[in-house]
Design a protein around this motif. Structure first.
Motif, PDB file in Angstrom:
ATOM      1  N   ASP A  36     -32.068 -10.565  20.063  1.00  0.00           N
ATOM      2  CA  ASP A  36     -31.740  -9.168  19.750  1.00  0.00           C
ATOM      3  C   ASP A  36     -32.570  -8.152  20.549  1.00  0.00           C
ATOM      4  OD1 ASP A  36     -34.205  -9.467  18.604  1.00  0.00           O
ATOM      5  OD2 ASP A  36     -33.627  -8.844  16.587  1.00  0.00           O
ATOM      6  N   HIS A  37     -33.445  -8.621  21.424  1.00  0.00           N
ATOM      7  CA  HIS A  37     -34.385  -7.679  22.048  1.00  0.00           C
ATOM      8  C   HIS A  37     -33.686  -6.549  22.815  1.00  0.00           C
ATOM      9  CE1 HIS A  37     -38.173  -6.131  23.408  1.00  0.00           C
ATOM     10  NE2 HIS A  37     -37.869  -6.315  24.668  1.00  0.00           N
ATOM     11  N   GLY A  38     -32.711  -6.917  23.647  1.00  0.00           N
ATOM     12  CA  GLY A  38     -32.002  -5.892  24.428  1.00  0.00           C
ATOM     13  C   GLY A  38     -31.187  -4.971  23.545  1.00  0.00           C
ATOM     14  N   VAL A  75     -35.338   0.815  15.930  1.00  0.00           N
ATOM     15  CA  VAL A  75     -35.372  -0.516  16.545  1.00  0.00           C
ATOM     16  C   VAL A  75     -35.791  -1.538  15.494  1.00  0.00           C
ATOM     17  CG1 VAL A  75     -36.398  -1.960  18.352  1.00  0.00           C
ATOM     18  CG2 VAL A  75     -36.001   0.465  18.780  1.00  0.00           C
ATOM     19  N   GLY A  76     -34.891  -2.451  15.189  1.00  0.00           N
ATOM     20  CA  GLY A  76     -35.274  -3.520  14.270  1.00  0.00           C
ATOM     21  C   GLY A  76     -36.169  -4.499  15.011  1.00  0.00           C
ATOM     22  N   GLY A  77     -36.852  -5.351  14.304  1.00  0.00           N
ATOM     23  CA  GLY A  77     -37.648  -6.377  14.981  1.00  0.00           C
ATOM     24  C   GLY A  77     -39.027  -5.890  15.364  1.00  0.00           C
ATOM     25  N   ALA A  78     -39.796  -6.802  15.908  1.00  0.00           N
ATOM     26  CA  ALA A  78     -41.200  -6.537  16.230  1.00  0.00           C
ATOM     27  C   ALA A  78     -41.358  -5.434  17.265  1.00  0.00           C
ATOM     28  CB  ALA A  78     -41.846  -7.820  16.746  1.00  0.00           C
ATOM     29  N   SER A  79     -40.448  -5.398  18.217  1.00  0.00           N
ATOM     30  CA  SER A  79     -40.669  -4.491  19.345  1.00  0.00           C
ATOM     31  C   SER A  79     -40.557  -3.016  18.956  1.00  0.00           C
ATOM     32  CB  SER A  79     -39.740  -4.820  20.506  1.00  0.00           C
ATOM     33  OG  SER A  79     -38.401  -4.678  20.118  1.00  0.00           O
TER      34      SER A  79
END
Ligand code: ADP
Ligand code: MG
Length: 209
Positions: A36-38, A75-79
């Motif tokens: 999911d990063h992009g 932005v979901g997630g760690a990033s």
């Protein structure tokens, strides 16, 4: 070096770069994370783009802090929290400024690195975005100390970030989702290091020296 309008243009270019590479970054994350990063980052930077018209006349500190808060909330997630904290810390360090000198650019990147470390508790060598950002920052400082032009120094910084990305292929992830893979993370480049490298590419491309 850069007024607030230029800073806004650079943020737009970062958003474009992430948008163009959203599938590539997502594919990298699919190999060692959850793919999911992009998509995550693109969602965040598109939200930033929507905010820019309302804040582009503000000072650079305010602009960067708004970018950071927008990334944290979209932005979901760690990033999201990591990049968000980086931009918020960078913004706080140039509060009230409408023009940046080269020394301010160094402060911004230094604060961003500190923010990422504070938030993520990672250090270099753990296969994260820090493996691109920290060497890039050091290369930038070193080149400027030696008297390089800003353009040349940013070329060196981008090269160091690229080397950092290559280095992430050789090491085991010990932070973030990729750490669940252990040794199987070897051979894959880190998605966050790759997106960080792209930000340095934009800085280099935006410098007219
Ligand atoms: P998630 O892993 O929650 O799905 P993303 O896919 O958006 O979040 O981002 C993953 C990237 O975040 C990794 O490739 C890595 O570079 C970075 N990352 C993860 N954890 C940390 C950490 N503790 N410190 C610094 N960077 C990290
Ligand atoms: Mg992910």
């Amino acid at each position: 070096m850069a007024d607030h309008k230029k800073v806004v243009r650079i943020i737009e270019k970062i958003a474009e770069k992430i948008h163009e590479n959203r599938q590539f970054l997502t594919d990298l994350d699919a190999a060692i994370g959850d793919g999911d990063h992009g998509i995550n980052l693109d969602r965040g930077f598109q939200a930033v783009i929507e905010k820019l018209p309302g804040i582009q006349e503000k000072d650079i500190g305010f602009i960067l802090k708004t970018v950071g808060m927008t990334l944290v909330s979209t932005v979901g997630g760690a990033s999201g929290p990591l990049y968000g904290t980086a931009f918020m810390k960078a913004g706080a360090a140039v509060n009230g400024k409408v023009e940046l000198e080269v020394s301010d650019l160094l402060t911004i990147i230094d604060e961003a690195v500190k923010g990422i470390k504070m938030r993520g508790k990672a250090k270099r060598g753990e296969k994260t975005m820090l493996d691109a950002i920290e060497p890039a920052y050091e290369a930038l400082c070193k080149a400027l100390e030696k008297g390089s032009t800003l353009k040349d120094a940013l070329i060196q910084a981008e090269n160091a970030a690229k080397e950092g990305v290559e280095y992430t292929k050789t090491i085991i992830a010990t932070k973030g989702r990729a750490s669940y893979l252990g040794e199987r993370s070897i051979g894959h480049q880190d998605p966050g290091a790759t997106s960080s490298m792209m930000i340095f590419t934009v800085l280099k491309e935006s410098c007219e020296d």
